[in-house]
Design a protein around this motif. Structure first.
Motif, PDB file in Angstrom:
ATOM      1  N   ILE A   1      59.333  49.287  46.568  1.00 12.88           N
ATOM      2  CA  ILE A   1      58.886  48.014  47.153  1.00 12.88           C
ATOM      3  C   ILE A   1      59.013  48.109  48.667  1.00 12.88           C
ATOM      4  O   ILE A   1      60.072  48.479  49.184  1.00 12.88           O
ATOM      5  CB  ILE A   1      59.714  46.831  46.608  1.00 12.88           C
ATOM      6  N   GLU A   2      57.935  47.753  49.353  1.00 15.42           N
ATOM      7  CA  GLU A   2      57.936  47.866  50.810  1.00 15.42           C
ATOM      8  C   GLU A   2      58.890  46.869  51.457  1.00 15.42           C
ATOM      9  O   GLU A   2      59.319  45.892  50.839  1.00 15.42           O
ATOM     10  CB  GLU A   2      56.521  47.711  51.363  1.00 15.42           C
ATOM     11  N   ASN A   3      59.196  47.128  52.719  1.00 17.88           N
ATOM     12  CA  ASN A   3      60.092  46.302  53.511  1.00 17.88           C
ATOM     13  C   ASN A   3      59.668  44.835  53.434  1.00 17.88           C
ATOM     14  O   ASN A   3      58.579  44.469  53.886  1.00 17.88           O
ATOM     15  CB  ASN A   3      60.053  46.801  54.957  1.00 17.88           C
ATOM     16  N   PRO A   4      60.518  43.959  52.877  1.00 19.97           N
ATOM     17  CA  PRO A   4      60.136  42.543  52.737  1.00 19.97           C
ATOM     18  C   PRO A   4      60.150  41.784  54.065  1.00 19.97           C
ATOM     19  O   PRO A   4      59.648  40.670  54.140  1.00 19.97           O
ATOM     20  CB  PRO A   4      61.208  41.995  51.791  1.00 19.97           C
ATOM     21  N   TYR A   5      60.710  42.390  55.105  1.00 20.30           N
ATOM     22  CA  TYR A   5      60.791  41.728  56.405  1.00 20.30           C
ATOM     23  C   TYR A   5      59.663  42.144  57.321  1.00 20.30           C
ATOM     24  O   TYR A   5      59.550  41.630  58.429  1.00 20.30           O
ATOM     25  CB  TYR A   5      62.158  41.988  57.054  1.00 20.30           C
TER      26      TYR A   5
END
Length: 159
Positions: free
Chosen positions: A152-156
């Motif tokens: 999962i890619e960086n949520p920020y």
């Protein structure tokens, strides 16, 4: 490591479907990232806005629904050796808030839900972001690293 997961799903959405094994994998990945190897148990409640708002008001003094609430287990240390698994506590995730945030942030609902699950587990383990910037940055970096292990890619990262 074994994860014992109790799920109470009072609010369901066709946009968010998951399997117990997937949730356990997210929790296990979080714990393993922190080099924790015991057996653990955790409660997860998926709720509507009304229940989230009530709990948030009662326990945090904030009269609005929120995405995730964490309630760490408070088990005396002398009791822990008698248990088959270490209780982490309970998480309450508000599904309508998850759906709104995912849409607003242009994320998939499932990835956002998994991010909040990781975030909540870190809270149960004592990590926080209320005390200031260094603590918040440490927690965010842990979330980024754990989610990367789950693909999962960086949520920020803002698109």
């Amino acid at each position: 490591m074994k994860i014992s997961l109790s799920i109470r799903q009072n609010f369901k959405s066709p946009e968010l479907t998951f399997k117990r094994a997937e949730l356990s994998k997210v929790i296990k990945t979080t714990l393993q990232h922190l080099a924790l190897q015991e057996n653990y148990e955790l409660g997860l409640a998926c709720v509507d806005k009304q229940e989230s708002q009530q709990l948030n008001h009662t326990y945090r003094g904030k009269d609005k629904p929120t995405n995730v609430l964490s309630f760490p287990a408070e088990i005396p240390e002398e009791i822990l050796p008698m248990l088959d698994a270490r209780p982490l506590g309970d998480l309450v995730i508000c599904i309508p808030v998850v759906l709104q945030e995912a849409q607003a942030q242009q994320k998939t609902v499932l990835n956002h839900f998994y991010h909040l699950l990781v975030h909540g587990v870190l809270h149960l383990l004592g990590y926080g972001h209320e005390l200031g910037e260094p603590e918040a940055e440490e927690m965010e970096q842990l979330e980024i690293d754990i989610l990367a292990k789950l693909g999962i890619e960086n949520p920020y990262f803002i698109k």
